[in-house]
Design an enzyme around this catalytic site. Structure first.
Site, short mmCIF file in Angstrom:
data_model
loop_
_atom_site.label_atom_id
_atom_site.label_comp_id
_atom_site.label_asym_id
_atom_site.label_seq_id
_atom_site.Cartn_x
_atom_site.Cartn_y
_atom_site.Cartn_z
N CYS A 175 -27.57 -18.86 -52.50
CA CYS A 175 -27.88 -17.64 -53.26
C CYS A 175 -28.78 -18.00 -54.45
CB CYS A 175 -26.59 -16.98 -53.73
SG CYS A 175 -26.86 -15.54 -54.78
N CYS A 211 -24.93 -18.44 -59.05
CA CYS A 211 -24.90 -19.49 -58.03
C CYS A 211 -25.85 -20.64 -58.36
CB CYS A 211 -25.22 -18.89 -56.65
SG CYS A 211 -23.94 -17.73 -56.10
N HIS A 251 -24.38 -11.57 -59.18
CA HIS A 251 -24.24 -12.07 -57.80
C HIS A 251 -24.14 -10.94 -56.79
CE1 HIS A 251 -23.31 -14.45 -54.33
NE2 HIS A 251 -22.36 -13.57 -54.08
N GLN A 273 -25.54 19.35 -47.74
CA GLN A 273 -24.08 19.25 -47.72
C GLN A 273 -23.58 19.71 -46.34
OE1 GLN A 273 -22.06 17.79 -49.77
NE2 GLN A 273 -23.35 17.47 -51.59
N ASP A 294 -29.11 11.51 -60.65
CA ASP A 294 -28.41 12.49 -59.83
C ASP A 294 -28.40 13.80 -60.62
OD1 ASP A 294 -26.55 12.16 -61.81
OD2 ASP A 294 -25.00 11.32 -60.51
N SER A 295 -27.82 14.84 -60.04
CA SER A 295 -27.91 16.16 -60.67
C SER A 295 -26.71 16.47 -61.54
CB SER A 295 -27.98 17.22 -59.57
OG SER A 295 -26.78 17.23 -58.83
N GLY A 296 -25.69 15.62 -61.50
CA GLY A 296 -24.45 15.92 -62.20
C GLY A 296 -23.48 16.72 -61.35
N GLY A 297 -23.94 17.24 -60.22
CA GLY A 297 -23.08 18.07 -59.37
C GLY A 297 -21.82 17.33 -58.95
N PHE A 298 -22.00 16.11 -58.47
CA PHE A 298 -20.84 15.34 -58.01
C PHE A 298 -19.83 15.14 -59.13
CE2 PHE A 298 -18.62 11.30 -57.38
CZ PHE A 298 -17.97 11.57 -56.19
N ASP A 314 -27.20 4.39 -52.97
CA ASP A 314 -26.76 3.98 -54.31
C ASP A 314 -25.26 3.85 -54.25
OD1 ASP A 314 -26.18 7.05 -54.44
OD2 ASP A 314 -25.16 6.19 -56.17
N GLY A 322 -21.87 14.43 -49.95
CA GLY A 322 -20.53 14.72 -49.42
C GLY A 322 -20.00 13.66 -48.48
N CYS A 355 -29.06 -16.19 -57.23
CA CYS A 355 -28.67 -15.52 -58.48
C CYS A 355 -28.31 -16.54 -59.56
CB CYS A 355 -27.50 -14.56 -58.24
SG CYS A 355 -25.87 -15.33 -58.28
N ASP A 390 -25.96 20.59 -56.84
CA ASP A 390 -25.26 20.92 -55.59
C ASP A 390 -23.76 21.04 -55.83
OD1 ASP A 390 -24.87 18.19 -56.15
OD2 ASP A 390 -24.43 17.76 -54.06
#
Lengths: 405, 405
Positions: free
Chosen positions: A322, A327, A353, A206, A109-113, A284, A233, A324, A163
């Site tokens: 499952c 399980c 899991h 945005q 990510d850009s770090g903006g958040f 994500d 956003g 995993c 952003d």
């Protein structure tokens, strides 16, 4: 790459060429499509979910675990890695892939958040954001140019433009308008600053919940030669209906756009299913891993809270079918014991899991799109899960910035 | 099995038959021998080291990790599992192997060391020990009979008789004498109480640092039909020289005894090498895993403290020729970063390394015994490691009881 200040003919760039394998059907029964994103570290079938590796590790898992759960691309956080261990250090050590021992695709990510979410610890102006580190209080400044420089140093397959997101319900229309305009300017500056040829760059749309601002941001970002389009956003404090309306508006404007659409921060399976149905290709979230570490395990029948004493005597696996490692090898009783004893193994097994559950759910979604049965899957699962479970509410998806995954 | 109050002809019992593949040489150059211990869950080559899985998990590792580091038998703690999740619960869930998903051999201790180490939380009499749980303060009582019943319920391949260890330097001769006599009586009661035919039972020799009491305890315990003989009350605050003298005395008395000799609680490689040279076959300790979680990584060149900032820029593996997953995939820089960021993965990777180091060291010792080169190995490594490193001091091997691994 040279920034374009006028709408440019859109073309996918080589570092992350997106191939649409099956378009949304003309009958409008779903906006979902099947795709394949080509990156220097391999191809990704879409729709896809990206586990979050905030500090260059998806918490409690190593790269073999990630491979086993089915992760084909992960997200890492620019803000966190800039602060610790430092992007220049990671570059000297051969880049993020080599640093963390993961040779499949990475998106940063850009770090903006994160920097915008620091509250009293930051000041935003038209040029960038000045903020104080959540680790040691030291002062730093992120601009679009620095964010891109950091991401070029880290070396993910996909970088993201800097952003200014805003929390929909905590912002006035004027605040949303300012942030959205800034995001547009910062998008152009991010493009201008970016020149690593083996790295794709995605832009971020945005506009909060304001229909006209979202549309304007969509047109503005889509006019720039990004390799993919993020929808920012959201996955915050909006309702599912509000999120659906925003997505429908954005996707309608992007109907003929050949680039991948990535809804940032969403991670509950039913929310992702709804968003795929509305035309989203990538997701994500820290949610599946975070709730796993709290003892909440996802199954087709609902959520199991392994801290509940009843599970101490339950010999069954968390989910019978499952694949995993939890399980396959262990009972609910054993996992419940590990949580009570605060044993480190609990966090790894539970995370394996929930991520397997999420990634297998996305595989099932892809199969349904290929088969033309996605609308039926949406109807079937939505009917079974009304009212929605707490774990499927988006409000807990994304917490205030600096915490990370 | 019927208890024998008079010295009985000693015979290995089936559940853990011990085969001596190469006896100590007649020239007296070493007391080390090569053996194979047969158990219901597989064979173990000796000398061997047992990682400690206090709460039915070796901290931070799952059974596949244990297999990968080379563990062929692990130790679990009767005291901890009795308190949480409870031995009867584990029995209902199919026993300890099934509970923790580990299908190789397990040895449980008797709980004696833990309950006796509880200090003000316990009262010892001739019949047993009354103690308060370190978890919730509730009152419990261990007797030889209960310890055996708990171990039969847990179902390890090898159980251990209930004993009263004493810290050598903190005990008067009278205290050592009382505890040693009690240990003898409890040994006979443990044998009388034990009747699970698929489970071996080892006895424990005590006697502190008192030469005559050690000898008396050795003769007394060796006269009983145990499947193996533990040497307790060491790996505490004694010096290496004192430990060596005790071992030499015990091993001399057991020279013709066909059963395995297990020195409880020792885990630093050079200390184990010395003890093997003096005739010991089995070891256990939390030390390699505990120091790993603190960032201390063992290598042939010495100890690396990964919390040291210098390692943040070190691209080399912790140990170039190591086969563990840390050294195969990651740099010192990455591990140092994970420790600084308090990431769960740090604990798993560091533990994998130190246990691999220990278990490969034991494999090297076995090879040297087979080759007849053990005395040379002892001379070589002892010369290289004088003065001894802090991590190789026995004093930190075993901490006061209830903490566990």
């Amino acid at each position: 790459m040279i920034a374009s200040s006028v709408p440019a003919p859109v073309a996918t760039r080589r570092p992350a060429a997106f191939e649409i394998l099956k378009s949304a059907p003309a009958d409008g029964s779903t906006k979902a499509r099947l795709g394949r994103l080509h990156t220097p570290h391999g191809d990704i079938e879409t729709p896809t979910f990206m586990p979050v590796g905030t500090n260059a590790t998806v918490k409690a898992l190593d790269p073999d675990d990630l491979d086993e759960v089915g992760a084909r691309i992960i997200l890492a956080n620019t803000y966190h890695l800039y602060l610790r261990p430092g992007h220049e250090r990671i570059a000297r050590l051969g880049g993020l892939h080599r640093f963390m021992g993961w040779d499949r695709p990475i998106l940063t990510d850009s770090g903006g958040f994160q920097v915008v979410s620091l509250g009293d610890l930051r000041v935003i102006d038209d040029d960038g954001v000045t903020f104080r580190s959540h680790l040691d209080g030291s002062t730093h400044r992120f601009t679009p140019e620095l964010s891109i420089a950091v991401q070029e140093a880290l070396g993910p397959d996909i970088a993201v433009a800097f952003d200014q997101p805003v929390p929909p319900h905590a912002s006035t229309r004027a605040e949303v308008a300012t942030a959205t305009a800034r995001t547009g300017q910062w998008a152009a500056r991010s493009l201008a600053a970016h020149d690593r040829p083996d790295q794709a760059l995605f832009g971020i749309i945005q506009g909060g919940l304001e229909e006209d601002l979202r549309a304007e941001s969509t047109r503005q970002i889509a006019a720039l030669p990004f390799d993919g389009l993020c929808i920012g956003g959201l996955a915050g404090d909006e309702t599912a209906q509000q999120r659906g309306q925003v997505l429908d508006g954005v996707v309608a404007l992007l109907a003929d756009d050949p680039r991948p659409r990535y809804l940032m921060g969403l991670g509950s399976p039913l929310d992702m299913l709804d968003a795929v149905h509305r035309g989203v290709d990538m997701f994500d979230s820290v949610l599946p891993a975070r709730v796993a570490r709290n003892g909440s395990l996802w199954t087709p029948e609902g959520r199991l809270n392994l801290r509940n004493a009843a599970f101490l005597d339950d010999p069954r696996p968390v989910q019978a079918d499952c694949r995993c490692r939890l399980c396959r090898h262990h009972s609910r009783a054993y996992l419940a014991h590990l949580f009570r004893a605060d044993e480190l193994l609990a966090y790894r097994l539970a995370t394996c899991h929930n991520l397997t559950y999420c990634l297998d759910f996305m595989a099932r979604i892809r199969l349904a799109i290929a088969d033309g049965t996605l609308p039926a899957l949406v109807r079937d699962l939505t009917a079974r899960h009304v009212p929605r479970q707490p774990a499927d509410r988006p409000s807990s998806d994304r917490q205030a910035g600096a915490e990370g995954g």
